[in-house]
Enzyme design. Sequence first.
Site, mmCIF file in Angstrom:
data_model
loop_
_atom_site.group_PDB
_atom_site.id
_atom_site.type_symbol
_atom_site.label_atom_id
_atom_site.label_comp_id
_atom_site.label_asym_id
_atom_site.label_seq_id
_atom_site.Cartn_x
_atom_site.Cartn_y
_atom_site.Cartn_z
ATOM 1 N N HIS A 44 66.191 -41.969 -78.519
ATOM 2 C CA HIS A 44 64.961 -41.215 -78.241
ATOM 3 C C HIS A 44 64.352 -40.749 -79.567
ATOM 4 O O HIS A 44 65.009 -40.070 -80.356
ATOM 5 C CB HIS A 44 65.305 -40.018 -77.352
ATOM 6 C CG HIS A 44 64.132 -39.221 -76.902
ATOM 7 N ND1 HIS A 44 63.368 -39.545 -75.804
ATOM 8 C CD2 HIS A 44 63.585 -38.079 -77.410
ATOM 9 C CE1 HIS A 44 62.413 -38.644 -75.644
ATOM 10 N NE2 HIS A 44 62.514 -37.744 -76.614
ATOM 11 N N MET A 56 59.454 -32.458 -68.993
ATOM 12 C CA MET A 56 59.964 -31.627 -70.099
ATOM 13 C C MET A 56 60.648 -30.384 -69.533
ATOM 14 O O MET A 56 60.103 -29.708 -68.651
ATOM 15 C CB MET A 56 58.824 -31.189 -71.026
ATOM 16 C CG MET A 56 58.201 -32.287 -71.874
ATOM 17 S SD MET A 56 59.358 -33.218 -72.885
ATOM 18 C CE MET A 56 60.009 -31.944 -73.970
ATOM 19 N N HIS A 62 58.752 -40.975 -77.820
ATOM 20 C CA HIS A 62 58.095 -39.855 -77.138
ATOM 21 C C HIS A 62 56.986 -39.331 -78.041
ATOM 22 O O HIS A 62 57.254 -38.666 -79.042
ATOM 23 C CB HIS A 62 59.183 -38.795 -76.871
ATOM 24 C CG HIS A 62 58.683 -37.551 -76.205
ATOM 25 N ND1 HIS A 62 59.456 -36.403 -76.119
ATOM 26 C CD2 HIS A 62 57.510 -37.250 -75.582
ATOM 27 C CE1 HIS A 62 58.786 -35.467 -75.469
ATOM 28 N NE2 HIS A 62 57.598 -35.948 -75.149
ATOM 29 N N ASP A 79 64.049 -33.960 -70.764
ATOM 30 C CA ASP A 79 64.139 -33.779 -72.216
ATOM 31 C C ASP A 79 64.010 -32.293 -72.541
ATOM 32 O O ASP A 79 62.997 -31.672 -72.214
ATOM 33 C CB ASP A 79 62.982 -34.571 -72.858
ATOM 34 C CG ASP A 79 63.002 -34.549 -74.369
ATOM 35 O OD1 ASP A 79 63.957 -34.009 -74.963
ATOM 36 O OD2 ASP A 79 62.041 -35.089 -74.953
ATOM 37 N N MET A 101 54.351 -36.909 -78.957
ATOM 38 C CA MET A 101 53.795 -35.564 -78.740
ATOM 39 C C MET A 101 52.620 -35.424 -79.693
ATOM 40 O O MET A 101 52.660 -34.662 -80.672
ATOM 41 C CB MET A 101 54.891 -34.515 -79.001
ATOM 42 C CG MET A 101 55.915 -34.471 -77.872
ATOM 43 S SD MET A 101 57.472 -33.743 -78.382
ATOM 44 C CE MET A 101 58.250 -35.163 -79.133
ATOM 45 N N SER A 116 68.446 -37.797 -78.904
ATOM 46 C CA SER A 116 67.209 -37.599 -79.657
ATOM 47 C C SER A 116 67.553 -37.421 -81.126
ATOM 48 O O SER A 116 68.285 -36.495 -81.492
ATOM 49 C CB SER A 116 66.490 -36.343 -79.158
ATOM 50 O OG SER A 116 65.606 -35.894 -80.170
ATOM 51 N N MET A 172 55.755 -36.156 -83.568
ATOM 52 C CA MET A 172 54.965 -34.920 -83.451
ATOM 53 C C MET A 172 53.887 -34.890 -84.530
ATOM 54 O O MET A 172 54.140 -35.291 -85.668
ATOM 55 C CB MET A 172 55.887 -33.704 -83.614
ATOM 56 C CG MET A 172 57.058 -33.699 -82.642
ATOM 57 S SD MET A 172 58.013 -32.182 -82.785
ATOM 58 C CE MET A 172 59.362 -32.528 -81.665
ATOM 59 N N ASP A 186 61.296 -38.727 -81.373
ATOM 60 C CA ASP A 186 60.274 -37.707 -81.143
ATOM 61 C C ASP A 186 59.210 -37.757 -82.232
ATOM 62 O O ASP A 186 59.489 -37.499 -83.402
ATOM 63 C CB ASP A 186 60.926 -36.325 -81.124
ATOM 64 C CG ASP A 186 61.724 -36.105 -79.854
ATOM 65 O OD1 ASP A 186 61.155 -36.305 -78.765
ATOM 66 O OD2 ASP A 186 62.914 -35.755 -79.948
HETATM 67 C C1 DX5 Z 1 61.415 -31.501 -77.951
HETATM 68 C C2 DX5 Z 1 61.771 -32.953 -78.079
HETATM 69 C C3 DX5 Z 1 63.152 -33.240 -77.657
HETATM 70 C C4 DX5 Z 1 64.194 -32.567 -78.498
HETATM 71 C C5 DX5 Z 1 65.362 -32.288 -77.617
HETATM 72 O O1 DX5 Z 1 60.113 -31.320 -78.287
HETATM 73 O O2 DX5 Z 1 60.909 -33.757 -77.301
HETATM 74 O O3 DX5 Z 1 63.410 -34.628 -77.535
HETATM 75 O O4 DX5 Z 1 64.635 -33.320 -79.578
HETATM 76 O O5 DX5 Z 1 66.277 -31.548 -78.353
HETATM 77 P P1 DX5 Z 1 67.363 -30.669 -77.639
HETATM 78 O O6 DX5 Z 1 68.215 -31.617 -76.819
HETATM 79 O O7 DX5 Z 1 68.107 -30.053 -78.770
HETATM 80 O O8 DX5 Z 1 66.641 -29.690 -76.778
HETATM 81 ZN ZN ZN Z 2 61.572 -35.871 -76.823
#
Ligand code: DX5
Ligand code: ZN
Length: 218
Positions: free
Chosen positions: A32, A136, A65, A174, A67, A7, A36, A34
């Site tokens: 990956h 998750m 991903h 994740d 969010m 990620s 947000m 993320d």
């Molecule tokens: C959390 C994200 C993850 C995050 C994981 O909200 O969706 O993808 O980057 O990071 P680690 O591996 O550090 O928990």
């Molecule tokens: Zn993620």
Amino acid sequence: MKKIAPSILSADFNRLGEEILAVEDAGADLIHVDVMDGHFVPNITIGPPVVASIKKTARVPLDVHLMIDDPDRYIQSFADAGSDIITVHAEATAHLHRTVHLIREAGAKAGVSINPATPLVDIEQVIGDIDLLLVMTVNPGFGGQKFIESMLPKIRTARDMIDRISPDILLEVDGGITLHNIGAVKEAGVDIFVAGSSIFLSEDYGQTIKDMRTILGD
Ligand code: DX5
Ligand code: ZN
């Protein structure tokens, strides 16, 4: 074969292209990404222009991903930006079945994610319509959080549900995945392991990914 998806949330964004090439050289199977929105989760990251930019560098598929609340509004933009897999949260859309079909119509593989507090029954009715289920193992929003141990039985149940209903679906986890717990998580039946801080904050990405692969056994 089990897949490792670093990620980029914990990467150095000032050198994002180099960071992506470094984990690819180290054996990453997917990148990956993320996304947000500051509503669904309390953090804000990146949008489609950055995904399009990453796509120019990455040679492996982009696992995006989302969010974000009401993801239908942005699916086409993320698909056009080069997302290979688009994963939405079941909690973020009123009509999950419609949303997963929008992803497929936009030309991407459709993933659905559930937060730690969301039961698997909430996605059971769409499991025949998706390509990936993301369980998750932290509450989404930040990298570097601790793996929630009580998710292990849920992951095993998700594996059983997939094997029973639609065995081709990939099961992804994740949040909080490290060299210390990846073995136990693998035993629960996972296909794709997302890892942010345990890779990007390690001294040697190559060694970390190699050690993870040794534990995964392929
Ligand atoms: C959390 C994200 C993850 C995050 C994981 O909200 O969706 O993808 O980057 O990071 P680690 O591996 O550090 O928990
Ligand atoms: Zn993620």
